[in-house]
Scaffold this active site. Structure first.
Site, PDB file in Angstrom:
ATOM      1  CG  HIS A  76      -2.025  -0.997   1.113  1.00 41.59           C
ATOM      2  ND1 HIS A  76      -2.952  -1.187   2.109  1.00 41.59           N
ATOM      3  CD2 HIS A  76      -2.368  -1.877   0.130  1.00 41.59           C
ATOM      4  CE1 HIS A  76      -3.810  -2.111   1.753  1.00 41.59           C
ATOM      5  NE2 HIS A  76      -3.472  -2.562   0.557  1.00 41.59           N
ATOM      6  CD  GLU A  78      -2.119   4.480   2.933  1.00 46.75           C
ATOM      7  OE1 GLU A  78      -3.227   4.997   2.765  1.00 46.75           O
ATOM      8  OE2 GLU A  78      -1.815   3.364   2.433  1.00 46.75           O
ATOM      9  CB  CYS A 102      -5.952  -0.859   5.293  1.00 50.93           C
ATOM     10  SG  CYS A 102      -4.207  -1.352   5.238  1.00 50.93           S
ATOM     11  CB  CYS A 105      -1.368   1.424   6.076  1.00 51.12           C
ATOM     12  SG  CYS A 105      -0.918   0.597   4.530  1.00 51.12           S
TER      13      CYS A 105
END
Length: 165
Positions: A76, A78, A102, A105
């Site tokens: 992801h 992040e 999420c 992260c």
């Protein structure tokens, strides 16, 4: 001619938006930017497969057998911003993300003691992983804030006016 001036929030979210365009994901492009207390960028990331691997080994499918979808393999935005940071110490930094992080992260953000998350979209707010992320941020004392950006047409008009000179 009007003045072209972006707030820090608009500026860094704009960079997150442009960063998201590096993603090859056909269905979800996410970008993230980590900024320190001096308003200097210390990390950027976008959602994509593991750096340096042969991407043809994976696909961007969203449905079907889990091992044949993108989900077990994509890093992801992040997480990439944290992993690609130019500093180890992210205490008191802010992270700008085009999508609310999420829970996975969120754990990384909290572990690095980032103090604030600024986001644009929370399209998964009904999902359990979103609620888990909110709880992680609350328990960790991380401020969460949704940024309302001016319409894209307004930003383009500012640049069009600037380029007309």
């Amino acid at each position: 001619m009007g003045s072209i001036y972006l707030s820090w929030d608009e500026y860094f979210m704009g960079i997150a938006l442009f960063t998201s365009l590096r993603s090859k994901d056909p269905s979800s492009k996410v970008g993230a930017v980590i900024v320190n207390h001096k308003n200097r960028i210390v990390g950027t990331g976008y959602n994509g497969f593991i750096a340096g691997v042969d991407e043809s080994a994976f696909n961007w499918e969203r449905e079907g057998d889990w091992l044949n979808t993108k989900y077990p393999y994509v890093v992801h935005a992040e997480a990439n911003a944290v992993l690609n940071s130019t500093t180890i110490n992210m205490e008191n930094c802010r992270i700008y993300s085009t999508l609310f992080p999420c829970n996975e992260c969120a754990k990384k953000i909290a572990q690095k003691e980032i103090k604030e998350i600024i986001y644009l979209s929370e399209k998964h707010r009904q999902q359990d992983f979103h609620q888990a992320a909110v709880k992680i941020f609350e328990v960790s004392g991380i401020k969460i804030r949704k940024l309302v950006m001016p319409p894209l047409s307004e930003i383009i008009k500012k640049f069009s006016d600037f380029l007309a000179v």
